[in-house]
Scaffold this active site. Structure first.
Site, mmCIF file in Angstrom:
data_model
loop_
_atom_site.group_PDB
_atom_site.id
_atom_site.type_symbol
_atom_site.label_atom_id
_atom_site.label_comp_id
_atom_site.label_asym_id
_atom_site.label_seq_id
_atom_site.Cartn_x
_atom_site.Cartn_y
_atom_site.Cartn_z
ATOM 1 C CB SER B 30 -0.939 -0.002 1.208
ATOM 2 O OG SER B 30 -0.197 -0.085 2.412
ATOM 3 C CB CYS B 31 4.453 1.843 0.721
ATOM 4 S SG CYS B 31 4.477 1.337 2.449
ATOM 5 C CB ILE B 32 3.236 5.914 -2.762
ATOM 6 C CG1 ILE B 32 1.759 5.560 -2.654
ATOM 7 C CG2 ILE B 32 3.604 6.659 -4.047
ATOM 8 C CD1 ILE B 32 0.869 6.069 -3.705
ATOM 9 N N GLY B 95 0.602 1.863 -3.902
ATOM 10 C CA GLY B 95 -0.801 2.038 -3.502
ATOM 11 C C GLY B 95 -1.679 0.845 -3.816
#
Lengths: 209, 169
Positions: B30-32, B95
């Site tokens: 979910s990180c960018i 994401g």
């Protein structure tokens, strides 16, 4: 009442490890019964400073894993997960289903639901043991399964926990089969700060802020 | 020619370089991962964003953890290396929602979606040119950015590797 920013003390930290240890004892026993192979675990470790470091601590996190993630609710809320390196997941599937998917793209509903079931059993045994010990309600919400890099899934869990709740620490440990140790998994639990305070006060070890 | 400097950009990290670096954001769920480049000075940077915005009631221990504090901190670092923040070009990826099997309860937030929205909003407000976006979906990503060539590549577990864009144009 405002949330105290103070860190937990030594006695509280060792109580957290002990509680996790008891819960995990029940969970690994259940996994042994499910698979017909004995499982044991390392002593749980607590990370209370930099939760963003956790994805680096689950073995070879840049490899492919199968993981099951289960938020839990009740008097005590939080997030827990078991993640398995791909070869260990393949072994679990073979024990449970008699065969395993050839690769990540071949994971079908059957394989995914077997992993969900593993998660359900580990989760409910872990939570029940702690619930019985503290007389606090803790119940699982439906598990979710991911097939991806270990780092991607654990980072997503930590982000979700931090976004959703006030959390102070994570408990983690490795489980492994006996006698070979070839099948391993990693356990992660991130309770909410309020839930953890409740457990510690029930056990009589919450130090006054 | 010096060999390329390998810079691992772990969760909540900000890395910047004047030249010759290869930046890698491994295992974005979910990180960018956001990469930035100044074509005149050659200064580049990359950040591994974990959450959309800093918590109001908690001190920020690592600026790179949040989109709002992290992007500003990366721009500051690039500025100190000689970049002009007004002419940066950027690209970002990540994401995802990697837990794709099972029925998520209503309380499970889609952090990836929120991270993407936060990054988009900040970059739009600051008026940066964005040359490549690869966000959402069920698969985690590993993003590499080679400063010398400008090329950004995205790799997934199932889909192999593809070129997202070239920050050199």
């Amino acid at each position: 009442m405002s949330m105290s920013p103070r860190n937990y003390g030594l006695m509280e930290m060792s109580a957290v490890k002990e509680v996790a240890n008891i819960g995990l004892g029940h969970a690994t026993t259940a996994l042994s019964e499910l698979t017909g192979h004995s499982f044991n675990m390392d002593i749980p470790e607590v990370e209370a400073v930099a939760l963003e470091k956790i994805p680096e601590t689950i073995g070879d996190a840049m490899e492919l894993f199968a993981g099951v993630y289960m938020p839990f609710e009740g008097d005590v809320e939080g997030h827990m997960a078991f993640v398995f390196p791909w070869p260990s997941a393949v072994q679990l599937w073979t024990w449970l289903l008699g065969s395993a998917p050839d690769g990540p793209e071949a994971v079908d509903e059957l394989a995914a639901s077997a992993m969900l079931e593993v998660g359900n059993i580990l989760n409910s045994n872990f939570l029940n043991a702690i619930s019985n010990m503290t007389n606090l309600s803790m119940h699982a919400t439906p598990p979710l399964v991911s097939i991806d890099l270990g780092y991607s899934m654990v980072a997503s869990i930590v982000a979700n926990a931090e976004m959703q709740d006030v959390v102070a620490l994570a408990v983690e440990t490795r489980i492994f089969d006996l006698p070979t140790g070839a099948t391993t998994g990693y356990f992660l639990c991130i309770p909410t700060r309020a839930g953890l305070d409740l457990i510690l006060s029930r056990l009589g070890v919450l130090e006054v802020a | 020619m010096a060999t390329a400097q390998q810079l691992m950009v772990g969760m909540a990290d900000i890395k910047t370089a004047k030249s010759g670096a290869t930046f890698t954001c491994l295992g974005l769920g979910s990180c960018i991962g956001l990469a930035a480049f100044d074509r005149e000075s050659g200064v580049a940077g990359m950040i591994h964003i974990m959450l959309p915005e800093a918590f109001k009631d908690k001190p920020v221990e690592k600026a790179g953890k949040f989109a709002d504090t992290g992007i500003v901190a990366m721009l500051d670092e690039m500025f100190r290396l000689g970049a002009n923040p007004s002419r940066l070009v950027m690209a970002y990826a990540g994401g995802a929602q990697v837990f794709k099997f099972g029925n998520p309860s209503s309380t499970t937030l889609d952090v990836g979606l929120r991270n993407s929205a936060a990054v988009e909003k900040i970059l739009k407000a600051k008026g940066f040119r964005v040359l490549g976006i690869d966000i959402g979906g069920p698969n985690g990503r590993t993003v590499t950015y080679e400063q010398a060539t400008g090329i950004i590549k995205v790799r997934t577990v199932n889909g192999g590797e593809k070129v997202l864009c070239n920050l050199k144009g």
